[in-house]
Design an enzyme around this catalytic site. Structure first.
Site, mmCIF file in Angstrom:
data_model
loop_
_atom_site.group_PDB
_atom_site.id
_atom_site.type_symbol
_atom_site.label_atom_id
_atom_site.label_comp_id
_atom_site.label_asym_id
_atom_site.label_seq_id
_atom_site.Cartn_x
_atom_site.Cartn_y
_atom_site.Cartn_z
ATOM 1 N N HIS A 150 0.838 -1.217 0.000
ATOM 2 C CA HIS A 150 0.000 0.000 0.000
ATOM 3 C C HIS A 150 0.865 1.256 0.000
ATOM 4 C CE1 HIS A 150 -3.924 2.017 1.057
ATOM 5 N NE2 HIS A 150 -3.042 3.003 1.197
ATOM 6 N N HIS A 164 1.321 5.289 -2.269
ATOM 7 C CA HIS A 164 0.772 6.231 -3.268
ATOM 8 C C HIS A 164 1.958 6.814 -4.038
ATOM 9 C CE1 HIS A 164 -3.384 6.472 -1.505
ATOM 10 N NE2 HIS A 164 -2.707 5.904 -0.508
ATOM 11 N N GLN A 214 -9.523 9.498 -4.832
ATOM 12 C CA GLN A 214 -9.185 10.269 -3.618
ATOM 13 C C GLN A 214 -10.364 11.111 -3.107
ATOM 14 O OE1 GLN A 214 -5.684 11.065 -1.864
ATOM 15 N NE2 GLN A 214 -7.424 11.401 -0.518
ATOM 16 N N HIS A 270 -9.597 1.879 0.369
ATOM 17 C CA HIS A 270 -9.381 2.628 1.612
ATOM 18 C C HIS A 270 -10.718 2.594 2.360
ATOM 19 C CE1 HIS A 270 -5.884 4.166 -0.492
ATOM 20 N NE2 HIS A 270 -5.520 4.895 0.544
ATOM 21 N N GLU A 322 -11.081 4.732 7.116
ATOM 22 C CA GLU A 322 -9.824 5.336 7.579
ATOM 23 C C GLU A 322 -10.173 6.609 8.349
ATOM 24 O OE1 GLU A 322 -7.177 6.619 4.483
ATOM 25 O OE2 GLU A 322 -5.478 6.838 5.838
ATOM 26 N N ASP A 324 2.162 3.470 2.942
ATOM 27 C CA ASP A 324 1.247 4.543 2.545
ATOM 28 C C ASP A 324 1.974 5.696 1.869
ATOM 29 O OD1 ASP A 324 -1.360 5.269 2.230
ATOM 30 O OD2 ASP A 324 -1.737 5.842 4.299
ATOM 31 N N TRP A 359 1.476 14.213 3.467
ATOM 32 C CA TRP A 359 0.727 13.591 4.555
ATOM 33 C C TRP A 359 1.646 12.990 5.608
ATOM 34 C CZ3 TRP A 359 -0.788 13.449 -0.534
ATOM 35 C CH2 TRP A 359 -2.014 14.061 -0.805
HETATM 36 FE FE FE2 Z 1 -3.503 5.123 1.386
#
Ligand code: FE2
Length: 438
Positions: free
Chosen positions: A80, A82, A177, A235, A238, A334, A340
């Site tokens: 996982h 991005h 997203q 996702h 979350e 992630d 983030w």
């Molecule tokens: Fe994610």
């Protein structure tokens, strides 16, 4: 290529092995007749290493590698990440609070200040993949934003998947997203991404505007996956909201359509806020469905629990309980240096360390097979088990770690000294050594 004097994970009691590799495939795997192990004092390698005992190719031509007793195992799996967002931290500025919301606004500012280009995204993604390769990762599943409607990210990652197929295996997820049902033309964008050849259908039901739209998005995701014979990686939940319960709908859809083994529920942070009576009821559906899980302990403990004062929740899914119930939970990163989560560097051992600590999995039994969370369990999520593992006849993809077993590797955060993908060396490292003077 031949690997000499190597421990094989899971077969440590059988001593050292020699492993033949021919044309990118594992050949004979046999016990060493006269094992050569430098580290006779049985001290951890990190403390006992001298430079002349470090493993390396002995002939300089990548034909014979003397592991000197270190451990071989299948490669680490990143289930996982991005890759369309990696390596953007600090542009145009750093996330000062470290929160999810400042991450989102900073990402918007990035996109407005640096127009996205296919080449630019590929360059950043490749830089992250190189970091990951240095830490033993060879199989990667990346989410790619399909609500970034120029589709530059989708294009870039599909190209990179093809260009890198002999070096690392990349799977792509169509990830909405900003939602599917709560984003104008969201369904069409998802369909377009699948038509372009994405491997998995993603989703974000907890972010849809209403409970009903969240459920509708999940049913759409399963329909789309059936239509394109694709895997599913959503996702899901979350959020630190104990009444966000899309996981039950995912389990129900997977069970009804018998798609559990090809489905991953990622994050599911809300399970950490569920009451135990509800979770006990939910667990039955999860087990019946056979779906898989993913958790990202470093990113989630950083981003979640932000609305709590004290006591603070940990923000991650119930890794321990799910695992004890026989469900498959893999750990991933992630983010690598994005708005983030800035600290990521590609090292799954750091992710594992966080996960084992916050889930209280630090007993000896837990630590003795902890590397499963970043290897075999990830392979199950990615449905790559047919070509993953150290077995005669399978593609020769493996890593060698500067340690002898899971406990030692976990404890010392051991370096990956060699990473070989389909018989080709993709990374090697001679770990640093030190000497204590007493
Ligand atoms: Fe994610």
């Amino acid at each position: 290529m031949q690997i000499r004097n190597v421990r094989i994970r899971g077969k440590q009691k059988q001593g050292l092995f020699k492993v033949d590799i021919e044309n990118g495939i594992f050949g004979k795997i046999l016990p060493e007749e006269t094992p050569q192990e430098e580290d006779k004092e049985q001290t951890p390698y990190f403390l006992g290493s001298r430079q002349d005992t470090l493993p390396d190719f002995t002939d300089g031509s990548e034909k014979i590698y003397d592991a000197k007793g270190r451990m071989m195992m299948p490669p680490f799996v990143e289930p996982h990440i991005h890759l369309d967002c990696v390596m953007t931290a600090g542009i145009p500025h750093y996330n000062m609070s470290g929160t999810l919301f400042e991450g989102i606004t900073t990402w918007d500012e990035y996109k407005n200040s640096q127009p996205l280009t296919v080449e630019g995204i590929k360059e950043r993604a490749k830089a992250a993949l190189r970091c990951m390769a240095g830490y033993g990762v060879q199989f990667v599943r990346t989410h790619v934003d399909t609500t970034e409607t120029s589709f530059k990210g989708v294009e870039a990652l599909l190209e990179l998947r093809e260009e890198m197929k002999d070096t690392m295996e990349i799977q792509t997820v169509a990830f909405p997203q900003n939602g599917i049902c709560s984003f104008r033309h969201g369904k069409e964008y998802m369909e377009r991404a699948m038509q372009m050849g994405m491997d998995c259908v993603g989703g974000i039901p907890h972010y849809e505007f209403s409970r009903e739209l969240g459920v509708e998005s999940i049913r759409f995701i399963f329909d789309l996956a059936e239509k394109y014979d694709a895997m599913i990686d959503v996702h899901c939940d979350e959020i630190d909201d104990g009444v966000t319960r899309y996981l039950e709908e995912m389990a129900a859809q997977a069970w009804m359509r018998e798609m559990g083994s090809r489905t991953v529920a990622a994050h599911t942070c809300a399970t950490g806020s569920y009451n135990d009576a509800y979770f006990a009821k939910l667990l039955r559906a999860l087990k019946e469905s056979g779906i898989n899980f993913n958790s990202c302990p470093t990113a989630s403990t950083s981003l979640d629990g932000r609305f709590d004062n004290y006591p603070k929740r940990r923000g991650i899914t119930r890794i321990r309980q799910l695992t004890q119930a026989g469900l498959n939970v893999a750990l991933g990163q992630d983010s690598i240096s994005d708005p983030w989560y800035m600290p990521g560097v590609g090292n799954l051992l750091r992710v594992l360390e966080m996960g084992m600590h916050v889930e209280h999995m630090t007993g000896y039994e837990d630590l003795s097979h902890c590397l499963d969370f970043i290897s075999t369990k990830g392979a199950k999520n990615l449905c790559i088990e047919d070509h993953y593992g150290i077995e005669e006849g399978k593609p020769a993809s493996f890593i060698i770690l500067d340690g002898r077993d899971d406990y030692e590797v976990f404890r010392f955060q051991s370096a990956v000294t060699l990473s070989v993908h389909q018989g080709k060396v993709i990374a090697k490292r001679r770990p640093s050594f030190g000497k204590v003077m007493f």
